[in-house]
Motif scaffolding. Structure first.
Motif, mmCIF file in Angstrom:
data_model
loop_
_atom_site.group_PDB
_atom_site.id
_atom_site.type_symbol
_atom_site.label_atom_id
_atom_site.label_comp_id
_atom_site.label_asym_id
_atom_site.label_seq_id
_atom_site.Cartn_x
_atom_site.Cartn_y
_atom_site.Cartn_z
ATOM 1 N N UNK A 412 76.408 -25.399 -23.728
ATOM 2 C CA UNK A 412 75.671 -25.739 -24.947
ATOM 3 C C UNK A 412 75.760 -24.615 -25.982
ATOM 4 N N UNK A 413 75.873 -23.385 -25.514
ATOM 5 C CA UNK A 413 76.057 -22.250 -26.430
ATOM 6 C C UNK A 413 77.278 -22.483 -27.310
ATOM 7 N N UNK A 414 78.361 -22.961 -26.687
ATOM 8 C CA UNK A 414 79.598 -23.212 -27.432
ATOM 9 C C UNK A 414 79.500 -24.501 -28.246
ATOM 10 N N UNK A 415 78.806 -25.501 -27.701
ATOM 11 C CA UNK A 415 78.666 -26.775 -28.414
ATOM 12 C C UNK A 415 77.888 -26.623 -29.712
ATOM 13 N N UNK A 416 76.816 -25.818 -29.666
ATOM 14 C CA UNK A 416 75.900 -25.757 -30.801
ATOM 15 C C UNK A 416 75.939 -24.427 -31.553
ATOM 16 N N UNK A 417 76.739 -23.470 -31.060
ATOM 17 C CA UNK A 417 76.861 -22.193 -31.748
ATOM 18 C C UNK A 417 75.569 -21.404 -31.772
ATOM 19 N N UNK A 424 67.751 -25.391 -26.199
ATOM 20 C CA UNK A 424 66.589 -26.210 -25.849
ATOM 21 C C UNK A 424 66.904 -27.123 -24.664
ATOM 22 N N UNK A 425 65.864 -27.753 -24.110
ATOM 23 C CA UNK A 425 66.060 -28.706 -23.014
ATOM 24 C C UNK A 425 66.936 -29.875 -23.453
ATOM 25 N N UNK A 426 66.711 -30.337 -24.690
ATOM 26 C CA UNK A 426 67.495 -31.457 -25.206
ATOM 27 C C UNK A 426 68.966 -31.073 -25.327
ATOM 28 N N UNK A 427 69.238 -29.870 -25.826
ATOM 29 C CA UNK A 427 70.624 -29.414 -25.983
ATOM 30 C C UNK A 427 71.287 -29.216 -24.620
ATOM 31 N N UNK A 428 70.515 -28.734 -23.654
ATOM 32 C CA UNK A 428 71.052 -28.594 -22.294
ATOM 33 C C UNK A 428 71.447 -29.956 -21.735
ATOM 34 N N UNK A 430 72.331 -32.599 -23.438
ATOM 35 C CA UNK A 430 73.510 -33.088 -24.154
ATOM 36 C C UNK A 430 74.794 -32.449 -23.634
ATOM 37 N N UNK A 431 74.673 -31.254 -23.064
ATOM 38 C CA UNK A 431 75.853 -30.551 -22.547
ATOM 39 C C UNK A 431 76.231 -31.005 -21.142
ATOM 40 N N UNK A 432 75.347 -31.737 -20.494
ATOM 41 C CA UNK A 432 75.579 -32.104 -19.094
ATOM 42 C C UNK A 432 76.791 -33.022 -18.900
ATOM 43 N N UNK A 433 76.930 -34.123 -19.669
ATOM 44 C CA UNK A 433 78.085 -35.010 -19.453
ATOM 45 C C UNK A 433 79.443 -34.322 -19.579
ATOM 46 N N UNK A 434 79.705 -33.520 -20.626
ATOM 47 C CA UNK A 434 81.027 -32.880 -20.683
ATOM 48 C C UNK A 434 81.258 -31.889 -19.554
#
Length: 643
Positions: A412-417, A424-428, A430-434
């Motif tokens: 998620x660090x790379x996904x959202x910069x 956040x929990x939501x961003x984590x 969102x990173x799970x499927x990839x």
């Protein structure tokens, strides 16, 4: 070593679909065919004579190995019906040999595939004979049992059928002898049978109450649907879809995806409310209570774990499927359990979203420790990602686990910069499927569909960005895909052994095997390289092998490097879990259930066997997996749940 091959035919008032433990409560032995080494096949009919001396001697001889197809059935016959106490450790199962090679589990299907001649094939008349003699029938409302007295000529055919099963089983065993399991693998199967015989503890009171509540709730919901729609059968897809279209529903399907889209677009319509009610009325997850009721014997869920249930060696569920159980969408499970047992639908409706949601969310809790005991549960953390990093030797991915970081937050660090600590929990989420899907070569469209399973909708542009990001960050993973495909191609075409890092791809016609670090192998039957169309419309050489398609037709199945990688990773993850199971058993934990990456043990409350100890055993380094970073977490509870 003497080998005793046996096959039994039995009668029972109880259906085999209720599980072996229940079946054998009312079973009786009709006949038993046997063969000692390569001597002629003999038949013992208990109504004609006492047990033959040579059979009795072989059963009691500790140095005689007993072999059968689906051998746990014959174990019950020997121990329960014949009355000879024989440990499961003396048995071997030819069906397990077949399953380990990705062959079918049915004797009648394996013979033709391995090329048995007609003299050695299973008799195709068997199903009709079993219906005739092995299960009760009804005539004029009365139970009828048919046997050697009622049908003497057909009984003789039945006797020959029983003997022919031993002939077929022995012929298959000889065909598969070159691929026999190692002694360690047979020991693993013996442990698996021990766990299945032990069974998992079931809260029968909760199961019975849940079934009663579900029946009441389904009746209420169906009545409400009939009132709302004026349909004779609103559960019927055809009837309800026609009604929904009249109300402005624009889709041609009532699939979960289509209904969800409609509810998102039209949340406040009357049809939306009707669709929600229908979803509850047709919810199938509560059917697992019925499966629990069926498979539970004397308060224990037995024989629900199928050894080698998948190509990878992972277990499958039988009767009751412990995999993919629904999770509770609410926090107060204890109160929900009390209300279910009280059959208090009104209070459940007041405190929770719906009765069906509560029933669905409490299915796991139906696995409950017996009084004085507790459940100790631990699961391997992100095991597939850890194995993927290790087998692909991807330094970037390995570093995430070696430094104790969360793989989803790191991506998620790379996904959202953003910084790691700002995710956040939501961003984590969102990173799970990839992170989970892209390791197996998912493209943009594949990732879109995979993400939907997590309730996440992304457009093709974003999916493509995530795929490219994964492949650039963890570049050794795509290189591994290519290397694995190249090695497999070489093995198939040149019929030799190809080393690939921690793996070996071995040609042993008609099988190619990927030998894993544990020494176990994944098998592909009669593989070939064929020019086939890709999903993007290009013809290219692809690996195919023989297997069952989705319609259970034995045919050629195409595969690709991502799928091969998934097979390898899941197979190694299975072997890691098995190491944990063996360590747990040796340390005194009574394992009663395990699912993919999780172990459930039942222990006395004062035993000192904690979930911390179980997690430590599961994450301890493995001799054959040097450098694989393992971690596990757990909890202790009176009942099973999602932590």
């Amino acid at each position: 070593m003497t080998v005793l091959s046996i096959d039994a035919e039995t009668y029972s008032d109880t259906s085999i679909k209720h599980g072996l433990a229940k079946y054998f409560e009312t079973a009786k032995l009709l006949m038993l065919a046997y063969q000692i080494d390569d001597s002629p096949v003999e038949l013992w009919e208990p109504h004609k004579s006492e047990m033959p001396a040579e059979l009795e001697q072989a059963l009691n001889d500790e140095n005689t190995t007993i072999v059968a197809w689906n051998a746990i059935f014959e174990w019950y016959v020997v121990n329960r019906l014949i009355g000879v106490s024989v440990p499961i450790a003396r048995f071997k199962d030819t069906m397990i040999n077949a399953l380990s090679l990705s062959l079918p589990g049915k004797l009648s299907e394996v013979g033709p595939i391995v090329g048995l001649d007609i003299e050695h094939l299973k008799n195709p008349e068997g199903a009709a004979l079993i219906r005739r003699f092995c299960v009760p029938t009804e005539s004029n409302g009365k139970k009828v049992i048919r046997d050697y007295k009622t049908d003497p000529e057909l009984w003789e055919t039945f006797c020959e059928y029983c003997k022919q099963d031993v002939v077929a089983e022995r012929a298959i065993a000889k065909k598969l002898a070159i691929f026999d399991l190692s002694e360690q693998e047979w020991s693993d199967w013996h442990l698996d049978q021990k766990i299945n015989l032990r069974g998992a503890p079931v809260d029968v009171e909760l199961v019975d109450a849940a079934l009663a509540l579900d029946a009441e709730e389904k009746t209420r919901l169906l009545d409400e649907l009939k009132t709302r729609t004026q349909l004779a059968n609103p559960v019927s897809v055809t009837q309800f879809l026609a009604y929904a279209k009249q109300q402005g529903y624009s889709y041609d399907s009532l699939s979960k995806e289509c209904v969800s889209k409609y509810l998102d677009q039209h949340p406040d319509t009357e049809l939306a409310e009707t669709l929600k009610i229908r979803q509850q009325a047709t919810k199938t997850s509560v059917k697992k209570y019925e499966a629990l009721k069926t498979a539970t014997h004397n308060g224990r869920l037995k024989h629900t774990l199928q050894f080698y249930g998948a190509r990878t060696g992972r277990w499958a569920g039988r009767i009751f499927q412990p995999q993919n159980l629904p999770s509770a969408t609410f926090d107060d499970i204890d109160t929900a359990i009390e209300l279910i047992k009280a059959r208090d639908a009104d209070t459940i409706d007041c405190l929770y979203d719906s009765v069906t949601e509560v029933l669905s969310g409490c299915i796991r809790a139906a696995i409950r420790a017996e009084p004085g005991n507790t459940l100790v549960v631990a699961d391997l953390s992100a095991i597939e990602n850890r194995v993927l990093a290790w087998i692909a030797d991807d330094a970037e991915m390995l570093n995430i686990f070696e430094t104790g970081l969360d793989p989803y937050k790191k991506f998620a660090v790379e996904m959202f910069g953003k910084k790691y600590e700002e995710i956040t929990k939501k961003e984590r989420k969102l990173a799970k499927p990839p992170v989970l899907g892209c390791g197996y070569m998912l493209g943009a469209k594949g990732l879109q569909k995979y993400s939907e399973g997590y309730g996440i909708t992304i457009d093709e542009t974003e999916a493509k960005r995530q795929v490219e990001l994964f492949r650039s960050l963890f570049s050794d993973v795509p290189r591994f895909w290519k290397s694995l495909e190249t090695a497999f191609f070489e093995c198939v075409l040149d019929k030799n052994t190809v080393a690939l890092g921690k793996l070996e791809i071995v040609s042993n016609p008609p099988v190619v095997q990927i030998v894993l670090p544990s020494g176990r192998a994944i098998s592909y039957i009669r593989p070939a390289i064929q020019n086939l169309d890709t999903p993007w419309g290009e013809k290219r050489p692809q690996i195919t092998y023989e297997g069952f398609d989705l319609k259970r037709k034995w045919t050629r199945i195409p595969t690709h490097p991502g799928k091969l990688t998934e097979n390898v990773v899941q197979a190694i993850a299975r072997d890691v879990l098995l190491e944990g199971i063996k360590r747990a058993e040796n340390a005194g934990f009574n394992v009663v259930l395990h699912v993919h990456d999780e172990i459930v043990a039942e222990v006395p409350k004062d035993s000192g066997l904690t979930h911390e100890k179980l997690a430590a055993l599961m994450s301890k380094p493995i001799v054959w997996a040097e450098g694989l970073p393992l971690a596990a977490e757990g909890f202790t509870s009176d009942y099973y749940k999602k932590d």
